[in-house]
Scaffold this motif. Structure first.
Motif, mmCIF file in Angstrom:
data_model
loop_
_atom_site.group_PDB
_atom_site.id
_atom_site.type_symbol
_atom_site.label_atom_id
_atom_site.label_comp_id
_atom_site.label_asym_id
_atom_site.label_seq_id
_atom_site.Cartn_x
_atom_site.Cartn_y
_atom_site.Cartn_z
ATOM 1 N N LEU A 136 8.132 -0.691 2.321
ATOM 2 C CA LEU A 136 8.327 -0.062 1.431
ATOM 3 C C LEU A 136 7.128 -1.322 0.520
ATOM 4 C CD1 LEU A 136 9.429 1.634 -1.024
ATOM 5 C CD2 LEU A 136 11.361 0.236 -1.426
ATOM 6 N N ILE A 137 7.417 -2.593 0.373
ATOM 7 C CA ILE A 137 6.343 -3.332 -0.762
ATOM 8 C C ILE A 137 5.263 -3.237 -0.227
ATOM 9 C CG2 ILE A 137 5.275 -5.746 -1.121
ATOM 10 C CD1 ILE A 137 8.533 -6.425 0.142
ATOM 11 N N SER A 138 4.801 -2.946 1.153
ATOM 12 C CA SER A 138 3.542 -2.487 2.122
ATOM 13 C C SER A 138 3.357 -1.152 1.215
ATOM 14 C CB SER A 138 3.056 -2.834 2.984
ATOM 15 O OG SER A 138 1.723 -2.274 3.785
ATOM 16 N N GLU A 139 3.600 -0.352 1.636
ATOM 17 C CA GLU A 139 3.636 1.356 0.824
ATOM 18 C C GLU A 139 3.720 0.983 -0.425
ATOM 19 O OE1 GLU A 139 6.122 3.792 1.585
ATOM 20 O OE2 GLU A 139 5.266 5.781 0.680
ATOM 21 N N MET A 140 4.319 0.635 -1.368
ATOM 22 C CA MET A 140 3.774 -0.648 -2.866
ATOM 23 C C MET A 140 2.551 -0.657 -2.935
ATOM 24 S SD MET A 140 7.750 -0.451 -5.016
ATOM 25 C CE MET A 140 8.307 -1.701 -3.655
ATOM 26 N N ASN A 141 2.470 -1.527 -2.327
ATOM 27 C CA ASN A 141 0.922 -1.837 -2.641
ATOM 28 C C ASN A 141 -0.352 -1.803 -2.460
ATOM 29 O OD1 ASN A 141 1.864 -4.807 -3.458
ATOM 30 N ND2 ASN A 141 2.173 -5.696 -1.587
ATOM 31 N N THR A 142 0.233 -0.750 -1.389
ATOM 32 C CA THR A 142 -1.291 0.484 -0.844
ATOM 33 C C THR A 142 -0.814 1.557 -1.972
ATOM 34 O OG1 THR A 142 -0.807 0.520 1.293
ATOM 35 C CG2 THR A 142 -1.849 2.739 0.754
ATOM 36 N N ILE A 143 -0.117 2.073 -2.608
ATOM 37 C CA ILE A 143 -0.270 3.240 -4.318
ATOM 38 C C ILE A 143 -1.111 2.204 -5.243
ATOM 39 C CG2 ILE A 143 1.179 4.118 -5.618
ATOM 40 C CD1 ILE A 143 3.277 4.259 -3.913
ATOM 41 N N VAL A 144 -0.448 0.944 -6.079
ATOM 42 C CA VAL A 144 -1.108 0.083 -6.228
ATOM 43 C C VAL A 144 -2.696 0.390 -6.715
ATOM 44 C CG1 VAL A 144 -1.725 -2.616 -7.542
ATOM 45 C CG2 VAL A 144 0.296 -1.250 -7.336
ATOM 46 N N LYS A 145 -3.568 -0.126 -4.833
ATOM 47 C CA LYS A 145 -5.108 -0.233 -4.373
ATOM 48 C C LYS A 145 -5.297 1.256 -5.053
ATOM 49 C CE LYS A 145 -4.776 -3.722 -1.195
ATOM 50 N NZ LYS A 145 -5.245 -4.003 0.126
ATOM 51 N N GLN A 146 -5.045 2.593 -4.317
ATOM 52 C CA GLN A 146 -4.777 4.232 -4.876
ATOM 53 C C GLN A 146 -5.156 4.319 -6.107
ATOM 54 O OE1 GLN A 146 -1.878 6.194 -2.807
ATOM 55 N NE2 GLN A 146 -3.113 6.031 -0.962
ATOM 56 N N ILE A 147 -4.139 3.601 -7.062
ATOM 57 C CA ILE A 147 -3.920 3.901 -8.801
ATOM 58 C C ILE A 147 -5.429 3.340 -9.501
ATOM 59 C CG2 ILE A 147 -2.833 3.447 -10.572
ATOM 60 C CD1 ILE A 147 -0.148 4.119 -8.924
ATOM 61 N N GLU A 148 -5.874 1.994 -8.576
ATOM 62 C CA GLU A 148 -6.756 1.090 -9.284
ATOM 63 C C GLU A 148 -8.417 1.773 -9.050
ATOM 64 O OE1 GLU A 148 -6.068 -2.440 -7.181
ATOM 65 O OE2 GLU A 148 -4.893 -3.426 -9.055
ATOM 66 N N LYS A 149 -8.031 2.218 -7.563
ATOM 67 C CA LYS A 149 -9.070 3.428 -7.269
ATOM 68 C C LYS A 149 -9.582 4.819 -8.535
ATOM 69 C CE LYS A 149 -9.588 2.491 -3.076
ATOM 70 N NZ LYS A 149 -9.947 3.429 -1.005
ATOM 71 N N LEU A 150 -8.291 4.855 -8.956
ATOM 72 C CA LEU A 150 -8.100 6.624 -9.626
ATOM 73 C C LEU A 150 -8.649 6.065 -11.541
ATOM 74 C CD1 LEU A 150 -4.907 8.179 -9.044
ATOM 75 C CD2 LEU A 150 -7.928 8.559 -8.756
ATOM 76 N N PHE A 151 -8.416 4.963 -12.010
ATOM 77 C CA PHE A 151 -9.364 3.810 -12.398
ATOM 78 C C PHE A 151 -10.530 4.019 -12.965
ATOM 79 C CE2 PHE A 151 -5.563 3.122 -14.761
ATOM 80 C CZ PHE A 151 -4.646 2.280 -14.389
ATOM 81 N N THR A 152 -11.430 3.932 -12.126
ATOM 82 C CA THR A 152 -12.920 3.927 -11.758
ATOM 83 C C THR A 152 -13.867 5.570 -11.471
ATOM 84 O OG1 THR A 152 -12.812 3.022 -9.925
ATOM 85 C CG2 THR A 152 -13.041 1.452 -11.347
ATOM 86 N N SER A 153 -12.545 5.954 -11.091
ATOM 87 C CA SER A 153 -13.033 7.155 -10.880
ATOM 88 C C SER A 153 -13.358 7.953 -11.685
ATOM 89 C CB SER A 153 -12.006 8.083 -9.936
ATOM 90 O OG SER A 153 -12.411 9.598 -9.998
ATOM 91 N N LYS A 154 -14.797 9.031 -11.804
ATOM 92 C CA LYS A 154 -15.306 10.044 -13.034
ATOM 93 C C LYS A 154 -15.052 11.607 -12.919
ATOM 94 C CE LYS A 154 -18.722 6.114 -13.615
ATOM 95 N NZ LYS A 154 -18.536 5.227 -12.952
ATOM 96 N N LYS A 155 -14.025 11.221 -11.709
ATOM 97 C CA LYS A 155 -13.914 12.547 -11.298
ATOM 98 C C LYS A 155 -12.136 13.371 -11.561
ATOM 99 C CE LYS A 155 -16.533 12.729 -6.196
ATOM 100 N NZ LYS A 155 -16.211 12.942 -5.438
ATOM 101 N N LEU A 156 -12.609 14.427 -12.399
ATOM 102 C CA LEU A 156 -11.316 14.754 -13.251
ATOM 103 C C LEU A 156 -9.657 15.284 -12.632
ATOM 104 C CD1 LEU A 156 -12.277 15.860 -16.663
ATOM 105 C CD2 LEU A 156 -10.956 13.796 -16.240
ATOM 106 N N SER A 157 -10.525 15.978 -11.386
ATOM 107 C CA SER A 157 -9.965 16.994 -10.738
ATOM 108 C C SER A 157 -9.431 15.658 -9.380
ATOM 109 C CB SER A 157 -11.019 17.202 -9.064
ATOM 110 O OG SER A 157 -11.699 16.398 -8.625
ATOM 111 N N GLU A 158 -9.600 14.470 -9.377
ATOM 112 C CA GLU A 158 -8.564 13.505 -8.956
ATOM 113 C C GLU A 158 -7.794 13.240 -9.415
ATOM 114 O OE1 GLU A 158 -12.331 11.307 -5.171
ATOM 115 O OE2 GLU A 158 -11.266 10.274 -6.758
ATOM 116 N N VAL A 159 -7.994 12.378 -10.926
ATOM 117 C CA VAL A 159 -7.282 11.716 -11.297
ATOM 118 C C VAL A 159 -6.237 12.785 -11.658
ATOM 119 C CG1 VAL A 159 -6.779 10.916 -13.897
ATOM 120 C CG2 VAL A 159 -7.949 10.452 -12.210
ATOM 121 N N ASN A 160 -5.992 14.379 -11.914
ATOM 122 C CA ASN A 160 -5.327 15.476 -12.212
ATOM 123 C C ASN A 160 -4.427 15.761 -11.564
ATOM 124 O OD1 ASN A 160 -4.857 17.253 -14.539
ATOM 125 N ND2 ASN A 160 -5.078 19.343 -13.226
#
Length: 229
Positions: free
Chosen positions: A197-221
């Protein structure tokens, strides 16, 4: 399609090839060389393109292309359908009368929710489960240590008694080891789940951090919170 890269001297390359960038498409937020400008326009010929010098580029959010109306970018979000729509969709398309908000506002709300999820994961959930993981690990170690102590003591006592008494201790040791190992295995299984569970949550954090730099609204939406899970 080549991804934009940069060299040691901060020379950015075209996203279509490896040539140095001279131009920039503000509409699509991509780097272009002189040779690939025509190719880029043709690739997305249904959309308008604001091609400027790379030094005059404007970093901004990329509005997605409307799948219903050629040449239109989605500037709004349909709350009822939860999807980006263009002005034609609102005025004469399938979203007439629907509750609409600006896509930039939707993007902002999503970013705030993503940030909130990231903070809750990093500041609350992950520390909580890390603490529990350590406590369970200590309990398993203590249980194994006690099991070893029981086994060693049993061996010492075995030498002091006659064969019949030795048989009794064999039965006691077998029962003790069986029950203890059964409990340890159950706790160990839960311990492994906590780690996963800890590993999965850390993976989600990394995916979220990628969304901060994403310029594609479709990915964020399309982002959906997994905190309840």
């Amino acid at each position: 399609m080549a991804k934009p890269t940069f060299w040691a001297q901060d020379v950015y390359t075209c996203y279509l090839c490896e040539n140095a960038t001279q131009q920039f498409c503000n509409s699509c937020q991509v780097n272009l060389c002189e040779t690939c400008i025509k190719k880029h326009r043709y690739e997305f010929k249904s959309l308008p393109h604001d091609i400027v010098s790379f030094l005059d580029r404007k970093i901004q959010v990329v509005l997605p292309q409307c799948p219903e109306h050629t040449g239109q970018r989605c500037e709004a979000n349909c709350k009822e359908c939860n999807r980006p729509v263009c002005l034609k969709c609102i005025v004469s398309g399938p979203h007439i009368g629907h509750d609409i908000e600006e896509l930039i506002e939707t993007h902002g709300n999503k970013i705030r929710k993503i940030k909130s999820d990231k903070e809750e994961l990093q500041e609350k959930l992950i520390p909580k489960y890390q603490k529990e993981e350590v406590e369970i690990g200590n309990k398993i170690s203590n249980a194994k240590s006690k099991l070893d102590d029981v086994g060693n003591e049993s061996k010492k006592l075995r030498k002091l008694w006659h064969q019949e008494v030795d048989k009794i201790f064999d039965k006691i040791e077998f029962l003790s080891q069986y029950l203890t190992e059964k409990n340890i295995n159950a706790v160990q299984e839960y311990h492994n789940k906590i780690r996963d569970l800890i590993s999965e949550m850390n993976t989600i954090v990394k995916q979220i951090e990628k969304l901060f730099t994403s310029k594609k609204l479709s990915e964020v939406n399309i982002y959906k919170s997994k905190l309840n899970e």
